[in-house]
Design an enzyme around this catalytic site. Structure first.
Site, PDB file in Angstrom:
ATOM      1  N   PRO A 135      26.112  46.743 -72.749  1.00  0.00           N
ATOM      2  CA  PRO A 135      25.964  46.163 -71.361  1.00  0.00           C
ATOM      3  C   PRO A 135      25.821  46.886 -70.107  1.00  0.00           C
ATOM      4  O   PRO A 135      26.352  47.843 -69.713  1.00  0.00           O
ATOM      5  CB  PRO A 135      27.686  45.515 -71.053  1.00  0.00           C
ATOM      6  CG  PRO A 135      28.277  46.626 -71.876  1.00  0.00           C
ATOM      7  CD  PRO A 135      27.557  46.905 -72.979  1.00  0.00           C
ATOM      8  N   ASP A 145      26.120  52.568 -69.646  1.00  0.00           N
ATOM      9  CA  ASP A 145      26.565  51.439 -70.400  1.00  0.00           C
ATOM     10  C   ASP A 145      27.925  51.056 -69.941  1.00  0.00           C
ATOM     11  O   ASP A 145      28.981  51.921 -69.769  1.00  0.00           O
ATOM     12  CB  ASP A 145      26.784  52.176 -71.921  1.00  0.00           C
ATOM     13  CG  ASP A 145      27.590  51.386 -72.676  1.00  0.00           C
ATOM     14  OD1 ASP A 145      28.017  50.341 -72.516  1.00  0.00           O
ATOM     15  OD2 ASP A 145      27.401  51.690 -73.934  1.00  0.00           O
ATOM     16  N   HIS A 146      28.349  49.779 -69.369  1.00  0.00           N
ATOM     17  CA  HIS A 146      29.561  49.641 -68.774  1.00  0.00           C
ATOM     18  C   HIS A 146      30.532  49.422 -69.682  1.00  0.00           C
ATOM     19  O   HIS A 146      31.877  49.301 -69.146  1.00  0.00           O
ATOM     20  CB  HIS A 146      29.414  48.150 -68.181  1.00  0.00           C
ATOM     21  CG  HIS A 146      30.084  48.010 -66.864  1.00  0.00           C
ATOM     22  ND1 HIS A 146      31.206  48.833 -66.362  1.00  0.00           N
ATOM     23  CD2 HIS A 146      29.795  47.062 -65.731  1.00  0.00           C
ATOM     24  CE1 HIS A 146      31.586  48.340 -65.261  1.00  0.00           C
ATOM     25  NE2 HIS A 146      30.848  47.400 -64.777  1.00  0.00           N
ATOM     26  N   ARG A 147      30.401  49.847 -70.897  1.00  0.00           N
ATOM     27  CA  ARG A 147      31.645  49.986 -71.690  1.00  0.00           C
ATOM     28  C   ARG A 147      32.259  51.187 -71.677  1.00  0.00           C
ATOM     29  O   ARG A 147      33.238  51.748 -72.056  1.00  0.00           O
ATOM     30  CB  ARG A 147      31.070  49.958 -73.195  1.00  0.00           C
ATOM     31  CG  ARG A 147      30.559  48.617 -73.619  1.00  0.00           C
ATOM     32  CD  ARG A 147      30.163  48.386 -75.187  1.00  0.00           C
ATOM     33  NE  ARG A 147      29.201  49.632 -75.215  1.00  0.00           N
ATOM     34  CZ  ARG A 147      28.620  50.010 -76.646  1.00  0.00           C
ATOM     35  NH1 ARG A 147      28.968  49.059 -77.494  1.00  0.00           N
ATOM     36  NH2 ARG A 147      27.676  50.666 -76.650  1.00  0.00           N
TER      37      ARG A 147
END
Length: 522
Positions: free
Chosen positions: A318, A493-495
Site C-alpha cells: 500500500p 510501503d505503509h505496512r
C-alpha cells in the site's frame, strides 16, 4: 562421439524464460567449455550463455527472436565424453506432467505412475529434473521433511515460485485426503453395496476432460504447440488417454486455438459492427482500415518484466507518497566547487551528493532501509546501504545498484554511477548489478519534472523521486527572493513505514541537502 543436449539455464534469479538475441557459434563449429555460444535477453539485461562442454555444435534448436522457457533444449553438442541421455529427437517423447503452457513447467516421468495417477518426479540429477521447479533450498528442505513432492505443488509466489506456505498447504491437503480416504474405506467396509453404487455414480457418464483433477498430460511437442499458440493446456478437452489418464494432443490444441480465435473474431465484429463511440454505424471496410493502422508491439522482455513488477508492487505494498521541496543553494555551489576540483576525473552531478544525504538520513530512520518478510512475519532492518539509481533506457526503466554507498566518497560514487548508468543503457550490465538494492532514488529532474508518485522497487519499502532543480520564489529574512529549489517525492510501503516517519525522514534529508556541510560530520 556422444550427443549432449544443453538446456537454457536460469541465468538470472528466478528467470523462467529468455529471448534468443544472437547465436555466437554455427553448426559444425568447435567450442570449448565456458566459451560463449549464445546471447540471451533476460528480464533486465542481455547475457552470454557459455558452453558446458568441449565439443562440436551439432544443432541449434532455437532462432533469434524465439522466447525459450528455462529448461528447454537450445543446442546439441557432439562430445568425446559420456552423453547425458538422448536428445529431443532420439526417442519418442513420453507425456509430461506440468503446469499450463506459458508458465513454469515441471517435467516429470509418467512411466512409473501408480494407481492414483500421480507422477513420480525425476530427481535433481535426472534429465529435465526437479530443478525446473522454482523453489529455494529452504522450501525444498521443508518439502522433504513433510514428505511433499515439490514438483506437484502449485507455486503462489512470483513467476510461479513455490513458497513455504504452499508446501505446508500441500502437506495439510495430503493429510486431509488420507484421512478422508480412511473414512471412505471404513464406510465401504460397513456397506459395500452403497460404496460400489457411489463409485459407479461418480465415474459413469462423466466425460474424461471433466475428471481431469490433476496436472494435464501432454508430450513436449504438444506443450510447444500450446506455448506458440498461447493456449492453456488445462482448458483443452482431452480426447485420448495415456495409462488411464486424459491426454491432450497437438491436434486438439490447434483445434481449440482455432475455435477460440473464431469466437474472438466474431465477438469483435459484433461489437465493432454495432456502432462506434459516436453511435454511427461504420462500413466493414472502414473497420478493416482502422485495424491496418494499428501497430502491434510484442509485450515481452524488459517491458513485460517492468509491467509485472510494477503491478506486483502496487497491488502488494500500500503506497503513500509524501511531497516536499528544499532550497539547495549551498548544494549547487558545493557541486560546482567539487566538480572544479575533480576536473576530468569525473563528471560530477548532484546525484552523488543526494545519495550521500539519503544514506545519512537512512541511518537515522532504518525502517526506510528495510524489507518485509511476509512468510515469517518479520521486518528486516538492513544495516548496509545499497542504493538503486533508476535509469531510463530505450528498452525501459532499469535500476542498477550502488553497493555500500555509505562507504564510498563523492568521487567514487560519481565514477560508479556513471559506469552503471552507461552499462544499463547499452544493456551490457551484468544481472548481479541489478540486484540487492535496499532503497531507490529516481532523478526525474534530469528529464524535466516536478513532483510525482514513484512506485516502490519491491521488495524495498521506499523510493525517492527528485525533481528538476530550478529557481523559485522563497522567503529569506522576510523577503521573497529567487533560489534554486529541489522538489522531493517519497513513496513508502505503509505496512512498514508510517506517514509521520516518512515526513521526519524527509525533513532530515532536507537539512542535509540544504546544508551539505553537515555530511562532513557523518
Amino acid at each position: 562421439m556422444t550427443r549432449r543436449s544443453f538446456e537454457l539455464p536460469d541465468v538470472g534469479e528466478g528467470l523462467t524464460e529468455g529471448e534468443i538475441v544472437r547465436w555466437l557459434v554455427e553448426p559444425g563449429e568447435t567450442v570449448s567449455e565456458d566459451q560463449p555460444v549464445v546471447e540471451v535477453e533476460t528480464d533486465k539485461a542481455v547475457v552470454e550463455v557459455p558452453s558446458p562442454v568441449n565439443g562440436t555444435v551439432e544443432e541449434r534448436h532455437a532462432e533469434p527472436g524465439d522466447v525459450v522457457p528455462v529448461g528447454e533444449v537450445i543446442v546439441t553438442f557432439e562430445t568425446d565424453g559420456p552423453g547425458e541421455g538422448p536428445g529431443p529427437e532420439e526417442s519418442d517423447p513420453e507425456p509430461e506432467v506440468g503446469t499450463p503452457a506459458g508458465g513454469t513447467t515441471g517435467r516429470a516421468d509418467t512411466a512409473g505412475t501408480g494407481t492414483g495417477g500421480e507422477a513420480e518426479t525425476v530427481g535433481e540429477t535426472g534429465n529435465g529434473s526437479e530443478s525446473a521447479v522454482f523453489a529455494p533450498p529452504n522450501v525444498r528442505r521443508l518439502a522433504r521433511e513433510l514428505g511433499v513432492d515439490v514438483a506437484a505443488v502449485a507455486g503462489s509466489g512470483p513467476s510461479g515460485r513455490v513458497t513455504e506456505r504452499d508446501v505446508r498447504a500441500a502437506a495439510e491437503s495430503v493429510a486431509a485426503e488420507a484421512e478422508e480416504g480412511t473414512s471412505t474405506d471404513q464406510a465401504a467396509a460397513s456397506d459395500p453395496d452403497d460404496a460400489a453404487t457411489t463409485e459407479t455414480a461418480t465415474v459413469v457418464g462423466e466425460p474424461a476432460e471433466a475428471r481431469r483433477d490433476g496436472p494435464t498430460l501432454a508430450t513436449p511437442r504438444t506443450r510447444g504447440v500450446a506455448h506458440e499458440l498461447g493456449v492453456d493446456l488445462d482448458a483443452v478437452p482431452a480426447e485420448r488417454t495415456y495409462d488411464g489418464e486424459p491426454l491432450v494432443t497437438a491436434d486438439a490444441v490447434r483445434e481449440y486455438a482455432a475455435a477460440q480465435t473464431e469466437a474472438q473474431v466474431a465477438d469483435a465484429e459484433a461489437v465493432a459492427g454495432s456502432a462506434d463511440a459516436d453511435g454511427i454505424e461504420r462500413p466493414a471496410a472502414d473497420r478493416d482500415d482502422r485495424e491496418d493502422r494499428v501497430e502491434r508491439v510484442p509485450y515481452r522482455g524488459v517491458r513485460r518484466t517492468i509491467g509485472e513488477r510494477m503491478e506486483r508492487s502496487k497491488y502488494t505494498a500500500p503506497h503513500v507518497t509524501h511531497h516536499d521541496s528544499v532550497e539547495v543553494s549551498e548544494l549547487v555551489e558545493t557541486r560546482a566547487l567539487l566538480d572544479d576540483r575533480l576536473g576530468d576525473a569525473a563528471d560530477l552531478t548532484l546525484l552523488p551528493l543526494i545519495l550521500k544525504a539519503v544514506v545519512a538520513a537512512l541511518a537515522e530512520y532504518p525502517y526506510l532501509n528495510a524489507s518485509l518478510d511476509e512468510e515469517r512475519e518479520e521486518i528486516l532492518l538492513k544495516r548496509y546501504y545499497n542504493v538503486g539509481v533508476a535509469t531510463a533506457t530505450d528498452d525501459g526503466l532499469l535500476v542498477p545498484v550502488v553497493d555500500d554507498a555509505d562507504r564510498k566518497g563523492i568521487e567514487a560514487l560519481a565514477g560508479e554511477i556513471d559506469e552503471l548508468v552507461a552499462s544499463a543503457r547499452d544493456r551490457s550490465i551484468p544481472p548481479e548489478d541489478l540486484r540487492g538494492g535496499t532503497f531507490t532514488v529516481t532523478n526525474v529532474g534530469a528529464i524535466g519534472g516536478d513532483h510525482g508518485t514513484p512506485i516502490i522497487n519491491y521488495p524495498e519499502v521506499a523510493i525517492l523521486a527528485v525533481g528538476t532543480v530550478e529557481e523559485r520564489p522563497v522567503v529569506v529574512d522576510g523577503e521573497v527572493v529567487a533560489r534554486p529549489v529541489m522538489p522531493l517525492s517519497l513513496s513508502v510501503d505503509h505496512r512498514v513505514v508510517d506517514g509521520a516517519v516518512a515526513a521526519r525522514f524527509t525533513n532530515l534529508l532536507k537539512e542535509y541537502l540544504n546544508d551539505p556541510r553537515r555530511l562532513l560530520l557523518e
